[in-house]
Design a protein around this motif. Structure first.
Motif, mmCIF file in Angstrom:
data_model
loop_
_atom_site.group_PDB
_atom_site.id
_atom_site.type_symbol
_atom_site.label_atom_id
_atom_site.label_comp_id
_atom_site.label_asym_id
_atom_site.label_seq_id
_atom_site.Cartn_x
_atom_site.Cartn_y
_atom_site.Cartn_z
ATOM 1 N N PRO A 51 0.812 -1.222 0.000
ATOM 2 C CA PRO A 51 0.000 0.000 0.000
ATOM 3 C C PRO A 51 0.848 1.276 0.000
ATOM 4 N N LEU A 52 1.935 1.269 0.726
ATOM 5 C CA LEU A 52 2.792 2.454 0.767
ATOM 6 C C LEU A 52 3.413 2.702 -0.601
ATOM 7 N N SER A 53 3.812 1.655 -1.263
ATOM 8 C CA SER A 53 4.370 1.779 -2.606
ATOM 9 C C SER A 53 3.340 2.347 -3.584
ATOM 10 N N VAL A 54 2.099 1.892 -3.497
ATOM 11 C CA VAL A 54 1.030 2.399 -4.363
ATOM 12 C C VAL A 54 0.836 3.895 -4.139
ATOM 13 N N VAL A 55 0.754 4.306 -2.878
ATOM 14 C CA VAL A 55 0.540 5.729 -2.559
ATOM 15 C C VAL A 55 1.685 6.567 -3.113
ATOM 16 N N VAL A 56 2.910 6.145 -2.876
ATOM 17 C CA VAL A 56 4.076 6.897 -3.358
ATOM 18 C C VAL A 56 4.059 6.976 -4.884
ATOM 19 N N GLN A 57 3.815 5.861 -5.562
ATOM 20 C CA GLN A 57 3.808 5.857 -7.022
ATOM 21 C C GLN A 57 2.716 6.754 -7.588
ATOM 22 N N VAL A 58 1.522 6.683 -7.024
ATOM 23 C CA VAL A 58 0.415 7.510 -7.519
ATOM 24 C C VAL A 58 0.714 8.990 -7.309
ATOM 25 N N LEU A 128 -8.652 10.502 10.919
ATOM 26 C CA LEU A 128 -8.078 9.188 11.205
ATOM 27 C C LEU A 128 -6.737 9.013 10.495
ATOM 28 N N ALA A 129 -6.671 9.417 9.234
ATOM 29 C CA ALA A 129 -5.424 9.301 8.474
ATOM 30 C C ALA A 129 -4.331 10.172 9.082
ATOM 31 N N MET A 130 -4.683 11.381 9.498
ATOM 32 C CA MET A 130 -3.690 12.269 10.121
ATOM 33 C C MET A 130 -3.212 11.703 11.452
ATOM 34 N N ALA A 131 -4.111 11.104 12.209
ATOM 35 C CA ALA A 131 -3.709 10.474 13.476
ATOM 36 C C ALA A 131 -2.765 9.298 13.205
ATOM 37 N N ALA A 132 -3.063 8.498 12.172
ATOM 38 C CA ALA A 132 -2.182 7.382 11.810
ATOM 39 C C ALA A 132 -0.810 7.906 11.399
ATOM 40 N N TRP A 133 -0.783 9.021 10.673
ATOM 41 C CA TRP A 133 0.494 9.638 10.270
ATOM 42 C C TRP A 133 1.265 10.090 11.508
ATOM 43 N N GLU A 134 0.574 10.801 12.417
ATOM 44 C CA GLU A 134 1.238 11.335 13.616
ATOM 45 C C GLU A 134 1.807 10.220 14.484
ATOM 46 N N VAL A 135 1.025 9.191 14.717
ATOM 47 C CA VAL A 135 1.443 8.097 15.592
ATOM 48 C C VAL A 135 2.585 7.295 14.962
ATOM 49 N N ASN A 136 2.599 7.228 13.637
ATOM 50 C CA ASN A 136 3.592 6.417 12.922
ATOM 51 C C ASN A 136 4.596 7.265 12.148
ATOM 52 N N ARG A 137 4.752 8.508 12.547
ATOM 53 C CA ARG A 137 5.622 9.453 11.820
ATOM 54 C C ARG A 137 7.032 8.898 11.603
ATOM 55 N N ASP A 138 7.633 8.328 12.638
ATOM 56 C CA ASP A 138 8.990 7.779 12.503
ATOM 57 C C ASP A 138 9.040 6.709 11.424
ATOM 58 N N PHE A 139 8.036 5.845 11.409
ATOM 59 C CA PHE A 139 7.973 4.796 10.399
ATOM 60 C C PHE A 139 7.946 5.408 8.997
ATOM 61 N N PHE A 140 7.061 6.379 8.777
ATOM 62 C CA PHE A 140 6.914 6.973 7.449
ATOM 63 C C PHE A 140 8.171 7.712 7.016
ATOM 64 N N VAL A 141 8.736 8.493 7.907
ATOM 65 C CA VAL A 141 9.925 9.271 7.557
ATOM 66 C C VAL A 141 11.088 8.343 7.190
ATOM 67 N N LYS A 142 11.276 7.288 7.963
ATOM 68 C CA LYS A 142 12.391 6.366 7.704
ATOM 69 C C LYS A 142 12.204 5.577 6.409
ATOM 70 N N LEU A 144 9.823 6.420 3.716
ATOM 71 C CA LEU A 144 9.425 7.162 2.521
ATOM 72 C C LEU A 144 10.607 7.683 1.728
ATOM 73 N N ARG A 145 11.618 8.188 2.399
ATOM 74 C CA ARG A 145 12.774 8.724 1.670
ATOM 75 C C ARG A 145 13.397 7.687 0.742
ATOM 76 N N PRO A 146 13.756 6.506 1.259
ATOM 77 C CA PRO A 146 14.340 5.502 0.355
ATOM 78 C C PRO A 146 13.362 5.061 -0.740
ATOM 79 N N MET A 147 12.085 4.958 -0.381
ATOM 80 C CA MET A 147 11.082 4.520 -1.340
ATOM 81 C C MET A 147 10.927 5.521 -2.481
ATOM 82 N N VAL A 148 10.880 6.796 -2.136
ATOM 83 C CA VAL A 148 10.747 7.840 -3.148
ATOM 84 C C VAL A 148 11.967 7.820 -4.054
#
Length: 161
Positions: A51-58, A128-142, A144-148
């Motif tokens: 799912p993360l790959s799909v979001v980044v690609q889109v 809900l999506a913003m709360a998921a982002w906030e709670v998992n911010r470290d996960f996304f930041v670590k 997303l950069r390599p994925m992008v």
């Protein structure tokens, strides 16, 4: 030497880090129901790859359209800006893949079912999506950069054809 100030930053111990992760989370009221948003477990982290790959690609594939849409709405109220962005995203070919990926990402951070998420109003989904982002911010930041970095050359290759 006695007057020198110790300026080293003390690193967080493993136990402190684990406690911070265990106690992290956010509670929201959605549709009259309390929803707990938690950090992704290791199992859920593995499930997020697609799912993360799909979001980044889109988003990368449509970055020019997204940028143009936001620039056109720049001086308008935020609600109108959001609606223009939603209208743009609703018109893209990959909308089904995008909504499926975003639903999965929110589902893995909450106890809501896919059906419950699909029934949410836009404002509630965004909370809900913003709360998921906030709670998992470290996960996304670590991640997303390599994925992008990996996806961006693929997108450029597609547009160059």
């Amino acid at each position: 030497m006695a007057n020198e100030k110790d300026t080293t930053v003390q690193e967080e111990t493993t136990a402190e880090k684990e406690m911070r992760i265990l106690t992290a989370g956010k509670s929201l009221w959605i549709n009259g129901k309390e929803v707990q948003v938690k950090p992704y477990s290791w199992v859920n982290t593995l499930k997020l790859g697609k799912p993360l790959s799909v979001v980044v690609q889109v988003f990368l594939a449509h970055s020019d359209g997204i940028k143009e849409t936001l620039q056109e709405a720049e001086n308008q109220p935020s609600a109108l800006q959001l609606m223009k962005l939603v209208n743009f995203l609703g018109s893209i070919e990959e909308i089904d893949e995008l909504t499926e990926a975003l639903t999965e990402m929110v589902k893995l951070s909450s106890a809501l079912t896919e059906e419950e998420i699909h029934q949410l109003l836009l404002d509630d989904f965004l909370k809900l999506a913003m709360a998921a982002w906030e709670v998992n911010r470290d996960f996304f930041v670590k991640r997303l950069r390599p994925m992008v970095g990996k996806v961006k050359p693929q997108i450029k290759g597609k547009t160059a054809k």
